[in-house]
Design an enzyme around this catalytic site. Structure first.
Site, mmCIF file in Angstrom:
data_model
loop_
_atom_site.group_PDB
_atom_site.id
_atom_site.type_symbol
_atom_site.label_atom_id
_atom_site.label_comp_id
_atom_site.label_asym_id
_atom_site.label_seq_id
_atom_site.Cartn_x
_atom_site.Cartn_y
_atom_site.Cartn_z
ATOM 1 N N THR A 52 0.831 -1.198 0.000
ATOM 2 C CA THR A 52 0.000 0.000 0.000
ATOM 3 C C THR A 52 0.868 1.251 0.000
ATOM 4 O O THR A 52 0.670 2.165 -0.805
ATOM 5 C CB THR A 52 -0.949 -0.019 1.218
ATOM 6 O OG1 THR A 52 -1.589 -1.291 1.265
ATOM 7 C CG2 THR A 52 -1.994 1.073 1.129
ATOM 8 N N LYS A 80 5.951 10.248 20.797
ATOM 9 C CA LYS A 80 6.036 11.190 21.934
ATOM 10 C C LYS A 80 4.637 11.550 22.440
ATOM 11 O O LYS A 80 4.499 12.415 23.297
ATOM 12 C CB LYS A 80 6.757 12.470 21.496
ATOM 13 C CG LYS A 80 8.136 12.262 20.941
ATOM 14 C CD LYS A 80 8.670 13.599 20.410
ATOM 15 C CE LYS A 80 9.641 13.370 19.278
ATOM 16 N NZ LYS A 80 9.813 14.585 18.464
ATOM 17 N N ARG A 101 -2.363 4.947 7.201
ATOM 18 C CA ARG A 101 -2.691 3.626 7.761
ATOM 19 C C ARG A 101 -2.521 3.696 9.263
ATOM 20 O O ARG A 101 -1.534 4.259 9.757
ATOM 21 C CB ARG A 101 -1.779 2.544 7.181
ATOM 22 C CG ARG A 101 -1.934 1.216 7.905
ATOM 23 C CD ARG A 101 -1.233 0.089 7.218
ATOM 24 N NE ARG A 101 -1.925 -0.290 5.986
ATOM 25 C CZ ARG A 101 -1.608 -1.372 5.265
ATOM 26 N NH1 ARG A 101 -0.623 -2.161 5.644
ATOM 27 N NH2 ARG A 101 -2.270 -1.659 4.170
ATOM 28 N N HIS A 129 -10.304 -1.169 4.191
ATOM 29 C CA HIS A 129 -9.077 -0.944 3.408
ATOM 30 C C HIS A 129 -9.544 -0.577 1.998
ATOM 31 O O HIS A 129 -9.443 -1.367 1.065
ATOM 32 C CB HIS A 129 -8.234 -2.210 3.419
ATOM 33 C CG HIS A 129 -6.833 -2.038 2.903
ATOM 34 N ND1 HIS A 129 -6.412 -0.922 2.196
ATOM 35 C CD2 HIS A 129 -5.754 -2.849 2.990
ATOM 36 C CE1 HIS A 129 -5.144 -1.078 1.874
ATOM 37 N NE2 HIS A 129 -4.712 -2.237 2.344
HETATM 38 N N1 CP Z 1 -2.468 -5.566 0.693
HETATM 39 C C1 CP Z 1 -1.856 -4.793 1.611
HETATM 40 O O1 CP Z 1 -2.483 -3.955 2.282
HETATM 41 O O2 CP Z 1 -0.517 -5.036 1.728
HETATM 42 P P1 CP Z 1 0.467 -4.233 2.664
HETATM 43 O O3 CP Z 1 0.070 -4.532 4.106
HETATM 44 O O4 CP Z 1 1.847 -4.745 2.348
HETATM 45 O O5 CP Z 1 0.297 -2.772 2.388
#
Ligand code: CP
Length: 305
Positions: A52, A80, A101, A129
């Site tokens: 991602t 922190k 993320r 996601h």
């Molecule tokens: N598919 C996916 O979210 O992979 P990563 O966790 O490597 O970003």
């Protein structure tokens, strides 16, 4: 200004336009090479990632823009005690768009509420996601030619797998879909998803054995057991190899079934499946770059003639 928190933030029509743009990008990359000149993407990743984060960065670089960011919480001032709300206020001073993320469900939404730039949810806990879902949908649409009238089997960790939750939400808006949920009892699909499917009168089944359902599938979506979401290591060890797709099991599948996996893979797909033309999970990762390029252009409202 628009954010992307959930695939349902886009209408079906908007998704069609996004996928058309992604297909055009794939075939005409040089036309888009300077579309984001002078623009900056911040990647704020509080959880590990390969695909991602790097595909977002590749997408912005392919568009002629620049990237900045952090790849783990420990290398940011979150270590922190800085809040997500304060962090995005700062990132808004430095970048034009942000992919975030976070292990906590809803953290990117908190950021979006305080942000002066578009925020993209790049995965929040076990919740959603959306850009993986856009990747999955572009892969299916491009390789199967449609996103409706499909039987899709989702196999593995359906409880914690956020990509599964996002994908079902998104595909439930298309006609003629049928879902087959293949998991051990402990990793069943959450009730709120089956309730949503019942309300919409979308057919689904829940089964344990993968082999029994293989002949019925247009798409098999394999998933990893999400070690990082387990409270108890013993449970993870007991369940982690519950499903292993191998060449022998692939003989049960239709000749045109596609095998997708959001990756990373651990043991759930044997490497002897990789050469099967139906195994498209590495191609899927490539589609992730095109769709993220299309998404950046869309959220920044940049049009290429
Ligand atoms: N598919 C996916 O979210 O992979 P990563 O966790 O490597 O970003």
């Amino acid at each position: 200004m628009r954010h992307l928190m959930n695939p349902l933030d886009f209408t079906v029509g908007e998704l069609e336009r996004l996928f058309d743009l992604a297909n055009d990008i794939e075939h005409n990359m040089p036309r888009y090479a300077h579309a984001c000149a002078g623009k900056k993407l911040a990647t704020c990743f509080y959880e590990p990632s390969t695909r991602t984060r790097l595909s977002f960065e590749a997408a912005m670089l392919n568009l002629g823009g620049s990237v900045l960011g952090f790849a783990d919480a420990d290398s940011s001032s979150a270590s922190k005690g800085e809040s997500v709300a304060d962090t995005i206020r700062i990132v808004s001073c430095y970048a034009d768009i942000c992919a975030m993320r976070h292990p906590k469900e809803g953290a990117p939404l908190v950021a979006a509420e305080k942000s002066r730039i578009p925020v993209i949810n790049a995965g929040d806990g076990g919740h959603q996601h959306p850009t993986q879902t856009l990747t999955d949908m572009l892969t299916i649409r491009t390789l199967r030619g449609r996103l409706d009238h499909l039987t899709i089997g989702l196999c593995g960790d359906l409880k914690f797998g956020r990509t599964v939750h996002s994908l079902i939400n998104a595909l439930s808006r298309y006609e003629g879909m049928r879902f087959i949920f293949i998991s051990p009892d402990e990793l069943r699909i959450p009730d709120y998803i089956t309730e949503m499917l019942r309300e919409k009168q979308i057919p689904y089944e829940e089964v344990i054995r993968l082999e029994d359902k293989m002949p019925e599938l247009d798409i098999l979506y394999m998933t990893r057991v999400q070690k990082e979401r387990f409270f108890n290591e013993e449970d993870y060890i007991r369940l982690k190899d519950f499903y292993i797709l191998n060449r022998k099991k692939m003989k049960l599948a239709p000749a045109d079934m596609l095998v997708l996996h959001p990756l990373p893979r651990v043991n759930e797909i044997s490497v002897d499946v990789d050469d099967d033309p139906r195994a498209v999970y590495f191609q899927q990762a490539q589609f992730g770059v095109y769709v993220r390029m299309a998404l950046i252009l869309t959220l920044l409202d940049i049009h290429v003639d």
